[in-house]
Design a protein around this motif. Structure first.
Motif, mmCIF file in Angstrom:
data_model
loop_
_atom_site.group_PDB
_atom_site.id
_atom_site.type_symbol
_atom_site.label_atom_id
_atom_site.label_comp_id
_atom_site.label_asym_id
_atom_site.label_seq_id
_atom_site.Cartn_x
_atom_site.Cartn_y
_atom_site.Cartn_z
ATOM 1 N N ALA A 36 -28.577 11.266 -77.336
ATOM 2 C CA ALA A 36 -29.089 10.829 -76.240
ATOM 3 C C ALA A 36 -28.721 11.461 -74.678
ATOM 4 C CB ALA A 36 -28.465 9.439 -76.107
ATOM 5 N N LEU A 37 -27.333 11.868 -74.879
ATOM 6 C CA LEU A 37 -26.970 12.769 -73.785
ATOM 7 C C LEU A 37 -27.604 14.042 -73.492
ATOM 8 C CD1 LEU A 37 -24.961 13.141 -71.404
ATOM 9 C CD2 LEU A 37 -23.062 13.835 -73.077
ATOM 10 N N ALA A 38 -28.005 14.479 -74.800
ATOM 11 C CA ALA A 38 -28.819 15.721 -74.590
ATOM 12 C C ALA A 38 -30.146 15.601 -74.127
ATOM 13 C CB ALA A 38 -28.868 16.407 -76.154
ATOM 14 N N THR A 39 -30.751 14.415 -74.250
ATOM 15 C CA THR A 39 -31.970 14.380 -73.619
ATOM 16 C C THR A 39 -32.049 13.708 -72.234
ATOM 17 O OG1 THR A 39 -32.182 11.885 -74.518
ATOM 18 C CG2 THR A 39 -32.904 13.579 -75.962
ATOM 19 N N ARG A 40 -30.867 13.289 -71.791
ATOM 20 C CA ARG A 40 -30.760 12.641 -70.461
ATOM 21 C C ARG A 40 -29.307 13.421 -69.833
ATOM 22 N NH1 ARG A 40 -30.272 6.525 -68.475
ATOM 23 N NH2 ARG A 40 -30.169 6.883 -66.329
ATOM 24 N N LEU A 41 -29.334 14.599 -69.436
ATOM 25 C CA LEU A 41 -28.254 15.423 -69.014
ATOM 26 C C LEU A 41 -27.565 15.049 -68.044
ATOM 27 C CD1 LEU A 41 -29.709 19.081 -70.045
ATOM 28 C CD2 LEU A 41 -27.739 17.582 -71.222
ATOM 29 N N GLY A 42 -28.234 14.279 -66.974
ATOM 30 C CA GLY A 42 -27.781 13.844 -65.578
ATOM 31 C C GLY A 42 -26.759 14.779 -64.933
ATOM 32 N N ALA A 43 -25.515 14.351 -65.071
ATOM 33 C CA ALA A 43 -24.510 15.168 -64.217
ATOM 34 C C ALA A 43 -24.403 16.474 -65.039
ATOM 35 C CB ALA A 43 -23.082 14.409 -64.287
ATOM 36 N N LEU A 44 -24.706 16.793 -66.175
ATOM 37 C CA LEU A 44 -24.466 18.008 -66.794
ATOM 38 C C LEU A 44 -25.632 19.046 -66.425
ATOM 39 C CD1 LEU A 44 -23.232 16.933 -70.269
ATOM 40 C CD2 LEU A 44 -21.908 17.818 -68.480
ATOM 41 N N SER A 45 -26.664 18.648 -65.690
ATOM 42 C CA SER A 45 -27.718 19.482 -65.458
ATOM 43 C C SER A 45 -27.517 20.761 -64.836
ATOM 44 C CB SER A 45 -28.938 18.579 -64.662
ATOM 45 O OG SER A 45 -28.522 18.352 -63.537
ATOM 46 N N GLY A 46 -26.494 20.851 -64.019
ATOM 47 C CA GLY A 46 -26.089 22.341 -63.376
ATOM 48 C C GLY A 46 -25.002 22.903 -64.242
ATOM 49 N N THR A 47 -24.844 22.749 -65.505
ATOM 50 C CA THR A 47 -23.943 23.373 -66.453
ATOM 51 C C THR A 47 -24.987 24.686 -66.827
ATOM 52 O OG1 THR A 47 -23.038 21.343 -67.127
ATOM 53 C CG2 THR A 47 -22.666 23.079 -68.582
ATOM 54 N N ARG A 48 -23.948 25.624 -66.660
ATOM 55 C CA ARG A 48 -24.401 27.029 -67.412
ATOM 56 C C ARG A 48 -23.714 27.680 -68.580
ATOM 57 N NH1 ARG A 48 -27.923 24.855 -65.300
ATOM 58 N NH2 ARG A 48 -28.830 25.277 -63.431
ATOM 59 N N ARG A 49 -22.739 27.130 -68.803
ATOM 60 C CA ARG A 49 -21.780 27.391 -69.878
ATOM 61 C C ARG A 49 -21.253 26.222 -70.735
ATOM 62 N NH1 ARG A 49 -16.912 31.049 -68.644
ATOM 63 N NH2 ARG A 49 -16.644 31.207 -70.724
ATOM 64 N N VAL A 50 -21.318 26.350 -72.050
ATOM 65 C CA VAL A 50 -20.680 25.209 -72.925
ATOM 66 C C VAL A 50 -19.520 26.048 -73.815
ATOM 67 C CG1 VAL A 50 -21.227 23.627 -74.507
ATOM 68 C CG2 VAL A 50 -22.817 23.752 -72.800
ATOM 69 N N VAL A 51 -18.485 25.428 -73.537
ATOM 70 C CA VAL A 51 -17.595 26.066 -74.607
ATOM 71 C C VAL A 51 -16.896 24.972 -75.375
ATOM 72 C CG1 VAL A 51 -15.481 27.501 -74.333
ATOM 73 C CG2 VAL A 51 -17.037 27.660 -72.647
ATOM 74 N N SER A 52 -16.677 25.409 -76.783
ATOM 75 C CA SER A 52 -16.074 24.303 -77.710
ATOM 76 C C SER A 52 -14.754 24.938 -78.424
ATOM 77 C CB SER A 52 -17.224 23.960 -78.716
ATOM 78 O OG SER A 52 -16.742 23.137 -79.787
ATOM 79 N N SER A 53 -14.192 24.093 -78.815
ATOM 80 C CA SER A 53 -13.076 24.520 -80.015
ATOM 81 C C SER A 53 -13.983 24.644 -81.187
ATOM 82 C CB SER A 53 -12.160 22.864 -80.235
ATOM 83 O OG SER A 53 -11.898 22.887 -81.580
ATOM 84 N N ASP A 54 -13.246 25.093 -82.193
ATOM 85 C CA ASP A 54 -13.968 25.493 -83.475
ATOM 86 C C ASP A 54 -13.954 24.375 -84.495
ATOM 87 O OD1 ASP A 54 -11.466 25.796 -84.345
ATOM 88 O OD2 ASP A 54 -11.695 27.659 -85.445
ATOM 89 N N GLU A 55 -13.166 23.247 -84.040
ATOM 90 C CA GLU A 55 -13.315 22.158 -85.042
ATOM 91 C C GLU A 55 -14.496 21.574 -85.252
ATOM 92 O OE1 GLU A 55 -9.886 19.728 -84.832
ATOM 93 O OE2 GLU A 55 -8.596 21.198 -83.634
ATOM 94 N N THR A 56 -15.142 20.908 -86.284
ATOM 95 C CA THR A 56 -16.357 20.354 -86.539
ATOM 96 C C THR A 56 -16.706 19.233 -85.520
ATOM 97 O OG1 THR A 56 -16.215 20.859 -88.937
ATOM 98 C CG2 THR A 56 -17.977 19.328 -88.348
ATOM 99 N N LYS A 57 -15.878 18.424 -85.367
ATOM 100 C CA LYS A 57 -16.383 17.369 -84.386
ATOM 101 C C LYS A 57 -16.668 17.745 -83.131
ATOM 102 C CE LYS A 57 -12.956 14.838 -85.671
ATOM 103 N NZ LYS A 57 -12.429 15.454 -86.650
ATOM 104 N N ALA A 58 -15.881 18.791 -82.341
ATOM 105 C CA ALA A 58 -16.145 19.482 -81.257
ATOM 106 C C ALA A 58 -17.426 20.135 -81.165
ATOM 107 C CB ALA A 58 -14.996 20.255 -80.894
ATOM 108 N N ILE A 59 -17.720 20.858 -82.345
ATOM 109 C CA ILE A 59 -19.158 21.719 -82.400
ATOM 110 C C ILE A 59 -20.125 20.800 -82.641
ATOM 111 C CG2 ILE A 59 -20.341 23.303 -83.903
ATOM 112 C CD1 ILE A 59 -17.582 24.763 -84.414
ATOM 113 N N GLU A 60 -20.027 19.666 -83.223
ATOM 114 C CA GLU A 60 -21.126 18.640 -83.545
ATOM 115 C C GLU A 60 -21.445 18.094 -82.060
ATOM 116 O OE1 GLU A 60 -19.866 16.176 -86.481
ATOM 117 O OE2 GLU A 60 -20.619 17.318 -88.056
ATOM 118 N N THR A 61 -20.636 18.031 -81.083
ATOM 119 C CA THR A 61 -20.924 17.275 -80.073
ATOM 120 C C THR A 61 -21.319 18.393 -78.913
ATOM 121 O OG1 THR A 61 -18.791 15.717 -80.380
ATOM 122 C CG2 THR A 61 -19.653 16.244 -77.838
#
Length: 198
Positions: A36-61
């Motif tokens: 749902a968040l991915a289809t309605r990015l709202g405040a994230l619309s200006g984001t140009r980098r996404v960085v994640s931990s390598d743990e599964t739950k973080a990557i899934e998010t």
């Protein structure tokens, strides 16, 4: 214009519930909330980098958000949650007791856990390395509640204290800070607030 850095914790899953945390976005709600968040990015619309931990739950998010933003997901293994492998699963009340000790005695290894000071040093170093050099647009870091709280404490100039934890819900919360002065703008907010335009 200064860039905004947002630190988002993965929504709680069944293992957080088992550890005694109330679940804000439960399985199978976690993938649905992220979608749902991915289809309605709202405040994230200006984001140009996404960085994640390598743990599964973080990557899934992080993965559906990176795809929706059209950016490559960056993985940083050292952004993992505080190391609790010495104890493995703990019953809910025992987990809460040990977690309280972890924050209350930051220089000590409680039952073999990584110390809070070591975990804080690690997450701050990784975030600083991630933000080194010029940035274009906002940055989203997807990680975990324990180290996220330690990062918030460091950035806000507060001592390590569980009172700065993300609170009930056990995940799916975020805070923002300015990429220049590194100061948090406010405390933790629920993931749903990201759907609103900044």
């Amino acid at each position: 214009m200064p860039q905004t850095v947002r630190y988002l914790t993965h929504p709680a899953g069944s293992d957080q519930a088992a550890e005694g945390r109330p679940v804000l976005v439960a399985e199978p709600g976690r993938p649905r909330m992220c979608a749902a968040l991915a289809t309605r990015l709202g405040a994230l619309s200006g984001t140009r980098r996404v960085v994640s931990s390598d743990e599964t739950k973080a990557i899934e998010t992080a993965s559906p958000l990176a795809r929706a933003l059209g950016v490559t997901l960056e993985i940083r293994p050292k952004m993992h949650e505080n190391d609790r492998s010495a104890t493995g699963f703990l019953p809910p009340s025992e987990f809460e007791t040990v977690a309280d000790q972890f924050f209350a005695e930051p220089t000590k290894s409680v039952r073999g856990w990584e110390t809070a000071e070591d975990a804080q040093r690690r997450i701050v170093t990784e975030v600083e390395a991630c933000l080194a050099g010029p940035q274009e647009g906002d940055v989203l870091v997807v990680g975990h509640g324990g180290v996220g709280t330690l990062l918030f404490c460091a950035l806000s100039g507060s001592g390590i204290d569980r009172c700065f934890d993300q609170g009930p819900g056990g995940g799916g919360c975020w805070f923002a800070f300015d990429a220049q002065d590194r100061m948090p703008r406010r405390g933790w907010q629920p993931m749903e607030a990201l759907m609103i335009d900044a």
